[in-house]
Design a protein around this motif. Structure first.
Motif, PDB file in Angstrom:
ATOM      1  N   MET A   1       2.075  -0.008  -5.143  1.00 16.76           N
ATOM      2  CA  MET A   1       1.125  -0.825  -5.809  1.00 16.76           C
ATOM      3  C   MET A   1      -0.382  -0.722  -4.966  1.00 16.76           C
ATOM      4  O   MET A   1      -0.206  -0.592  -3.879  1.00 16.76           O
TER       5      MET A   1
ATOM      6  N   ILE B   1       8.944  -1.660  -9.217  1.00 15.00           N
ATOM      7  CA  ILE B   1       7.441  -1.180  -8.823  1.00 15.00           C
ATOM      8  C   ILE B   1       7.998  -0.584  -7.235  1.00 15.00           C
ATOM      9  O   ILE B   1       8.556  -1.250  -6.380  1.00 15.00           O
TER      10      ILE B   1
ATOM     11  N   CYS C   1       0.080   0.407 -10.576  1.00 14.53           N
ATOM     12  CA  CYS C   1       1.521   0.250  -9.897  1.00 14.53           C
ATOM     13  C   CYS C   1       2.284   1.834 -10.442  1.00 14.53           C
ATOM     14  O   CYS C   1       1.831   2.184 -11.499  1.00 14.53           O
TER      15      CYS C   1
END
Length: 179
Positions: free
Chosen positions: A106, A103, A132
């Protein structure tokens, strides 16, 4: 037909975890108290995280659950927050463990309550939804408690196949908010 036993804490927990006494009395709502040693135990919500990840076509990444509860059903990738772990760290860890994705951004979306029945016991959770963005889908593969994944357009999602009401609610919130 076999009647399933209740999974509620008051029906499952019978002994004090501190002294082992059977005098562990449930108050009927959210706590137990041991009349032998005085230990007071509260039933609190556990934190869990779920990631809404979208590809370049606008399709949402849904996983298939490898285990019960909801084995084979659609789910958002994610899982429980470990003790002393932040929700943000948990979502990064879970997505890496389940799908080998990193990721890079987010954004918190919303939370919903859930009752997660595991091993015949109701675990109450607060499921925290995050939008995300991942670096790349190139090295994505399933691991951990995921048996597969699919990218699905909003109108093609069968919400009867979603593993829990809270996950369905997170998805519906995301679709409402992005419009």
């Amino acid at each position: 037909m076999i009647k399933e036993k209740s999974t509620q804490p008051g029906d499952v927990i019978k002994y004090c975890p501190k002294c082992g006494s059977k005098e562990f009395i449930f108050d009927g709502s959210r706590s137990f108290k041991c009349s032998t040693c005085g230990f007071h135990f509260f039933i609190n919500s556990s934190a869990a995280v779920a990631a809404v990840i979208v590809n370049e076509k606008g399709e949402v990444l849904l996983t298939r659950r490898a285990f019960n509860p909801g084995k084979g059903m659609l789910d958002l990738p994610g899982g429980f927050v470990d003790p002393m772990e932040s929700a943000e760290s948990a979502i990064k860890r879970e997505i890496k463990e389940e799908l080998n994705l990193d990721i890079e951004e987010m954004q918190y979306l919303i939370s919903y309550p859930n009752e997660y029945v595991f091993s015949g016991f109701s675990v109450f959770t607060t499921d925290l939804g995050f939008l995300c963005k991942v670096k790349s889908f190139e090295k994505m593969h399933v691991e951990d408690d995921v048996s597969g994944y699919e990218f699905i357009k909003e109108n093609d999602i069968n919400f009867d196949e979603i593993s829990s009401k809270s996950i369905g609610d997170i998805l519906k919130f995301y679709f409402r908010e992005r419009k």
